[in-house]
Design an enzyme around this catalytic site. Structure first.
Site, short mmCIF file in Angstrom:
data_model
loop_
_atom_site.label_atom_id
_atom_site.label_comp_id
_atom_site.label_asym_id
_atom_site.label_seq_id
_atom_site.Cartn_x
_atom_site.Cartn_y
_atom_site.Cartn_z
N ASN A 151 -10.37 6.02 2.57
CA ASN A 151 -9.16 6.60 1.96
C ASN A 151 -9.56 7.45 0.76
O ASN A 151 -10.74 7.53 0.41
CB ASN A 151 -8.16 5.50 1.61
CG ASN A 151 -8.74 4.51 0.63
OD1 ASN A 151 -9.06 4.85 -0.50
ND2 ASN A 151 -8.91 3.26 1.08
N ASP A 174 -6.32 -1.95 4.96
CA ASP A 174 -5.54 -3.04 5.55
C ASP A 174 -6.10 -3.46 6.90
O ASP A 174 -5.91 -4.59 7.34
CB ASP A 174 -4.07 -2.61 5.71
CG ASP A 174 -3.41 -2.45 4.35
OD1 ASP A 174 -3.74 -3.25 3.45
OD2 ASP A 174 -2.59 -1.53 4.18
N LYS A 191 -24.05 5.24 17.83
CA LYS A 191 -23.07 6.28 17.53
C LYS A 191 -22.21 6.54 18.78
O LYS A 191 -22.75 6.71 19.88
CB LYS A 191 -23.82 7.56 17.13
CG LYS A 191 -22.89 8.65 16.66
CD LYS A 191 -23.66 9.89 16.26
CE LYS A 191 -22.70 11.03 16.09
NZ LYS A 191 -23.35 12.32 16.11
N PHE A 237 -2.03 -3.30 -7.87
CA PHE A 237 -1.56 -1.91 -7.87
C PHE A 237 -0.72 -1.67 -6.63
O PHE A 237 -0.98 -2.26 -5.57
CB PHE A 237 -2.75 -0.93 -7.86
CG PHE A 237 -3.24 -0.61 -9.24
CD1 PHE A 237 -3.88 -1.57 -10.00
CD2 PHE A 237 -3.04 0.64 -9.79
CE1 PHE A 237 -4.32 -1.30 -11.28
CE2 PHE A 237 -3.47 0.94 -11.07
CZ PHE A 237 -4.11 -0.03 -11.83
N LYS A 297 5.98 -6.83 -3.73
CA LYS A 297 4.57 -7.27 -3.69
C LYS A 297 4.24 -8.21 -4.83
O LYS A 297 3.48 -9.17 -4.68
CB LYS A 297 3.63 -6.05 -3.78
CG LYS A 297 3.46 -5.39 -2.45
CD LYS A 297 2.67 -4.12 -2.55
CE LYS A 297 2.99 -3.30 -1.31
NZ LYS A 297 2.48 -1.95 -1.38
N LYS A 337 2.83 -11.71 -3.62
CA LYS A 337 1.41 -11.99 -3.86
C LYS A 337 1.21 -12.86 -5.10
O LYS A 337 0.07 -13.09 -5.52
CB LYS A 337 0.64 -10.66 -3.99
CG LYS A 337 0.75 -9.78 -2.74
CD LYS A 337 -0.27 -8.67 -2.72
CE LYS A 337 0.00 -7.71 -1.56
NZ LYS A 337 -1.15 -6.85 -1.25
#
Ligand code: C5P
Length: 395
Positions: free
Chosen positions: A206, A274, A284, A318, A332, A336
């Site tokens: 990401n 995730d 490969k 975050f 969250k 959490k």
């Protein structure tokens, strides 16, 4: 406070005479270190008179052995003003070829740098890059003012007035108070995006750069915390931080769990994947068909797990969202079992991945505070303020 004032050869050096005088007048002790070129502008005798201390100029002429180490051990902080492009470049590269650069490299206390030079020199990409490097190591840069310059031109590059330098320095140094709530507390910070391998050459990743997490690690370390930074990013941080490099979410989880028990807080700024690829291909993957299907399996939610395990620890998460970010973040926080969540809309300009700024909302169980666009280093100070305040009440 015991201060080293480092002086390099900018024309603005005349303002630093007054700066040293002001420090002394309010009760600080000052030892001045000058570059050879700086002594061509102003005699060391003047700084010696004002500071009532010997001035360090040429390290090789100094009779004392290891004088650069002794002065560093003596000081609480160092401020370099005016800082020329030359001294900034040397510190960024780790060059120690005279008194000032040697003392700066030996320093293990807070460092403040006030650049002053011609606008073209200041805006030179190498110079700007060096400032970024220094900032990433937790060094405070006092931005120069704009206006008339000694070279006859006008633009950015003027050394701010002594009172403004003192104001900036005090603001920065207040976070280094001895006996702060964070002194000696072990805090785990995670940063960067995880990489989930597909085959030996490819991964799912990401856009997280690690800038936010590294700034948090610096802010906490500056306040005396024992910081363990678990990161996928190569960005530099303050040399007092213990850095553990990881790639995947599972590696991050393992490292966090092995450090968690005796820690006081965990700040999860990492963008953890995730999902990971179910069957990693040892070879490969070749292209045959028009479509390729990868089966993904869920990664453990590390923060959720920590929320179940936590005892007398604080957890900060975050929430990087693209829609309805405050409501999602609050959900969250509860699910959490977090103490605080830092919510941001990553689609907003000046917020989110890769940039040096962020726009955050800090949400706790009974409070929500929205902040304007800020430097990531400033957001990091807000988070450190919260950690400091909350750990103080947990005692
Ligand atoms: O649920 P979501 O991924 O949006 O939550 C984001 C927060 O949870 C971040 O603090 C992130 O570091 C953490 N997280 C985690 N483990 C995951 C995914 C996210 O600890 N697998």
């Amino acid at each position: 406070m015991n201060l080293i004032v480092g002086v390099s050869a900018g024309i603005a050096i005349y303002k630093v005479v007054d700066l040293v005088r002001k420090f002394i007048k309010r009760g600080d002790s000052v030892k001045v270190v000058m570059t050879n070129h700086a002594t061509k502008f102003i005699s060391p005798e003047l700084f010696k008179e004002i500071s009532q201390n010997e001035v360090m100029t040429d390290i090789f002429e100094n009779e004392e052995t290891a004088a650069h180490i002794k002065i560093v051990d003596w000081c609480d902080a160092m401020i370099i003003a005016p800082a020329t492009a030359n001294i900034i470049g040397k510190i960024a590269c780790g060059i120690a070829d005279d008194s000032l650069s040697t003392v700066a490299i030996a320093l293990n206390r807070p460092l403040i740098i006030a650049p002053a030079m011609n606008t073209h020199m200041y805006l030179n990409p190498a110079m700007q890059n060096n400032l970024k490097i220094l900032e990433s190591r937790g060094i405070k840069i006092i931005e120069p003012d704009s206006g008339e310059l000694a070279c006859g031109t006008s633009g950015i590059g003027r050394l701010p007035e002594p009172d403004e330098i003192i104001l900036n320095a005090d603001e920065f140094l207040k976070n280094f108070r001895k006996n702060s709530e964070l002194d000696g507390k072990k805090i785990i910070v995670t940063a960067g995006g995880t990489r989930e391998p597909i085959d030996p050459v490819r991964f799912i990743g990401n856009h997280s750069s690690g800038k936010m997490g590294h700034a948090i690690a610096n802010a906490l370390s500056n306040r005396g915390a024992e910081v363990v930074l678990i990161t996928s990013s190569d960005l530099e941080v303050s040399k007092n931080i213990r850095v553990i490099k990881i790639e995947t979410a599972e590696q991050m989880r393992q490292k966090i769990l092995s450090e968690f028990e005796n820690s006081s807080a965990v700040i999860m700024s990492a963008a953890v994947a995730d999902y990971r690829v179910k069957n990693f291909s040892e070879q490969k993957i070749k292209k045959f068909d028009d479509n390729l299907t990868l089966e993904l399996v869920k990664n453990p939610d590390i923060l959720f797990e920590l929320g179940q395990l936590k005892k007398n620890q604080i957890l900060i998460g975050f929430a990087a969202e693209t829609q309805d970010f405050e409501r999602n973040a609050r959900e969250k926080l509860i699910r959490k079992n977090l103490d605080m969540i830092v919510a941001n809309d990553v689609t907003a300009e000046g917020a989110g991945f890769g940039v040096d700024t962020n726009i955050v909302t800090l949400i706790t169980k009974d409070n929500l505070k929205r902040y304007p666009i800020m430097k990531k280093s400033e957001v990091a100070e807000l988070i450190a303020d919260y950690a400091s305040k909350t750990l103080g009440t947990l005692k």
